[in-house]
Design a protein around this motif. Structure first.
Motif, PDB file in Angstrom:
ATOM      1  N   ASP A 182       8.524   3.072  -1.770  1.00 55.36           N
ATOM      2  CA  ASP A 182       7.372   2.546  -2.500  1.00 55.36           C
ATOM      3  C   ASP A 182       7.445   2.811  -4.003  1.00 55.36           C
ATOM      4  O   ASP A 182       6.441   2.675  -4.709  1.00 55.36           O
ATOM      5  CB  ASP A 182       6.070   3.118  -1.923  1.00 55.36           C
ATOM      6  CG  ASP A 182       6.083   4.644  -1.835  1.00 55.36           C
ATOM      7  OD1 ASP A 182       7.002   5.266  -2.390  1.00 55.36           O
ATOM      8  OD2 ASP A 182       5.166   5.198  -1.200  1.00 55.36           O
TER       9      ASP A 182
ATOM     10  N   PRO B  24      -0.887  -1.958  -5.572  1.00 55.33           N
ATOM     11  CA  PRO B  24      -0.470  -3.192  -6.241  1.00 55.33           C
ATOM     12  C   PRO B  24       0.692  -3.895  -5.553  1.00 55.33           C
ATOM     13  O   PRO B  24       1.525  -3.276  -4.902  1.00 55.33           O
ATOM     14  CB  PRO B  24      -0.053  -2.698  -7.625  1.00 55.33           C
ATOM     15  CG  PRO B  24       0.496  -1.321  -7.361  1.00 55.33           C
ATOM     16  CD  PRO B  24      -0.374  -0.761  -6.261  1.00 55.33           C
ATOM     17  N   GLU B  25       0.749  -5.193  -5.764  1.00 55.67           N
ATOM     18  CA  GLU B  25       1.850  -6.011  -5.285  1.00 55.67           C
ATOM     19  C   GLU B  25       2.824  -6.269  -6.430  1.00 55.67           C
ATOM     20  O   GLU B  25       2.497  -6.089  -7.611  1.00 55.67           O
ATOM     21  CB  GLU B  25       1.333  -7.341  -4.738  1.00 55.67           C
ATOM     22  CG  GLU B  25       0.393  -7.205  -3.551  1.00 55.67           C
ATOM     23  CD  GLU B  25       1.070  -6.601  -2.329  1.00 55.67           C
ATOM     24  OE1 GLU B  25       2.300  -6.787  -2.182  1.00 55.67           O
ATOM     25  OE2 GLU B  25       0.375  -5.958  -1.525  1.00 55.67           O
ATOM     26  N   GLU B  26       4.025  -6.695  -6.090  1.00 53.94           N
ATOM     27  CA  GLU B  26       5.009  -7.096  -7.089  1.00 53.94           C
ATOM     28  C   GLU B  26       4.398  -8.138  -8.034  1.00 53.94           C
ATOM     29  O   GLU B  26       3.790  -9.115  -7.598  1.00 53.94           O
ATOM     30  CB  GLU B  26       6.231  -7.693  -6.397  1.00 53.94           C
ATOM     31  CG  GLU B  26       7.257  -8.290  -7.329  1.00 53.94           C
ATOM     32  CD  GLU B  26       8.143  -7.239  -7.983  1.00 53.94           C
ATOM     33  OE1 GLU B  26       8.568  -7.463  -9.128  1.00 53.94           O
ATOM     34  OE2 GLU B  26       8.422  -6.211  -7.330  1.00 53.94           O
TER      35      GLU B  26
ATOM     36  N   THR C 234       8.393  -3.532  -8.488  1.00 56.03           N
ATOM     37  CA  THR C 234       8.789  -2.646  -7.403  1.00 56.03           C
ATOM     38  C   THR C 234      10.299  -2.398  -7.488  1.00 56.03           C
ATOM     39  O   THR C 234      11.085  -3.334  -7.619  1.00 56.03           O
ATOM     40  CB  THR C 234       8.426  -3.239  -6.036  1.00 56.03           C
ATOM     41  OG1 THR C 234       9.083  -4.488  -5.870  1.00 56.03           O
ATOM     42  CG2 THR C 234       6.925  -3.457  -5.929  1.00 56.03           C
TER      43      THR C 234
ATOM     44  N   ARG D 136       1.808   2.492  -4.969  1.00 56.41           N
ATOM     45  CA  ARG D 136       2.188   1.836  -3.724  1.00 56.41           C
ATOM     46  C   ARG D 136       2.316   2.841  -2.571  1.00 56.41           C
ATOM     47  O   ARG D 136       2.722   2.473  -1.475  1.00 56.41           O
ATOM     48  CB  ARG D 136       3.489   1.074  -3.922  1.00 56.41           C
ATOM     49  CG  ARG D 136       3.285  -0.174  -4.787  1.00 56.41           C
ATOM     50  CD  ARG D 136       4.567  -0.935  -5.026  1.00 56.41           C
ATOM     51  NE  ARG D 136       5.219  -1.351  -3.802  1.00 56.41           N
ATOM     52  CZ  ARG D 136       4.859  -2.402  -3.064  1.00 56.41           C
ATOM     53  NH1 ARG D 136       3.825  -3.142  -3.432  1.00 56.41           N
ATOM     54  NH2 ARG D 136       5.526  -2.713  -1.975  1.00 56.41           N
TER      55      ARG D 136
ATOM     56  N   GLU E 217       1.851  -7.882 -10.030  1.00 61.67           N
ATOM     57  CA  GLU E 217       0.442  -7.699 -10.377  1.00 61.67           C
ATOM     58  C   GLU E 217       0.322  -7.108 -11.777  1.00 61.67           C
ATOM     59  O   GLU E 217       1.151  -6.318 -12.207  1.00 61.67           O
ATOM     60  CB  GLU E 217      -0.216  -6.790  -9.339  1.00 61.67           C
ATOM     61  CG  GLU E 217      -1.725  -6.805  -9.372  1.00 61.67           C
ATOM     62  CD  GLU E 217      -2.335  -6.300  -8.077  1.00 61.67           C
ATOM     63  OE1 GLU E 217      -3.527  -5.946  -8.114  1.00 61.67           O
ATOM     64  OE2 GLU E 217      -1.640  -6.263  -7.049  1.00 61.67           O
TER      65      GLU E 217
END
Length: 259
Positions: free
Chosen positions: A128, A107-109, A121, A91, A111
């Motif tokens: 990050d 990446p997102e939370e 996260t 991140r 993923e």
């Protein structure tokens, strides 16, 4: 060294502490969690480690960098020379800019990697910072995300959380995940680098303890400056020394009402 049949690890030296690097294996490929500190770590430890697990270059799909600090990402450039097709997952916008042109995932939370590892996260140490949850065994690999009361070593190793409000909220999010095991990057006080079963909740509680204590001191002594509060925080037997920037961050969070 082995956590379970899917997760193995080595420790690499950084100053007077160690940093843990994890290999996460699935039938679809493998993930390296963090990239140690130095080029020499990659050559003398990480590559032999992966080879000992029979992880071939084509099997290593991702290197997950929990956050952009030297003891976790310092060996990344050399790793990419050894494994040129690996995808960087982090991140950190700084790393994305540094390695522009390389295979990269921000990446997102929530993923997933390889249909197995869920990105979680956990801001606090850095904004990050992120972890991976192995959903097969509900093992959470956290890197520096959960620092408990800090690391015994030279310098200010105690609970270096620069985003206290975000961190306190993230700990409760992690608690709700139902992880059965947590493994970290360093040997933190008092729970060490690994917690299983009932010890998971204690590790999460200990990750809140220094911040809550610091908040109480700031509220009790509002006239004192950050350095004075830092000294009060550390003026106990066997207490690790908190960094003054953590005091400043907590003071700001109190002022804006986020903690």
């Amino acid at each position: 060294m082995k956590i379970n049949d899917h997760i193995h690890y080595i420790t690499t030296q950084y100053k007077d502490i160690f940093t843990t690097v994890y290999a996460l294996r699935t039938e679809h490929g493998s993930v390296l969690f963090d990239a140690a500190s130095f080029d020499s770590d990659i050559d003398t430890q990480v590559v032999p480690f992966l080879e000992s697990l029979q992880i071939l270059p084509q099997d290593l799909k991702y290197v997950f960098i929990s956050h952009n600090h030297a003891d976790h990402s310092g060996g990344l450039a050399r790793l990419l020379e050894c494994y040129p097709d690996v995808c960087i997952v982090t991140r950190s916008e700084t790393l994305r800019e540094k390695y522009k042109g390389r295979s990269f995932l921000l990446p997102e939370e929530g993923e997933k990697l390889l249909d197995t590892f869920r990105v979680v996260t956990i801001p606090g140490h850095t904004i990050d910072s992120a972890a991976l949850l192995d959903e097969r065994t509900m093992t959470l690999i956290t890197g520096d995300c959960l620092q408990q009361q800090g690391i015994r070593g030279s310098g200010d190793w105690a609970s270096n959380i620069s985003y206290p409000a975000e961190h306190l909220a993230a700990i409760e999010k992690v608690r709700a995940l139902g992880a059965k095991q947590i493994v970290t990057a360093h040997d933190y006080v008092p729970c060490g680098f690994r917690a299983e079963g009932d010890a998971v909740q204690k590790m999460l509680d200990e990750s809140k303890t220094p911040l809550l204590r610091l908040k109480a001191l700031l509220e009790e002594y509002p006239e004192e400056n950050d350095e004075q509060i830092r000294r009060r925080f550390s003026d106990f037997e066997n207490q690790l020394t908190i960094n003054v920037r953590v005091v400043a961050a907590m003071r700001a969070a109190i002022a804006d009402g986020t903690v």
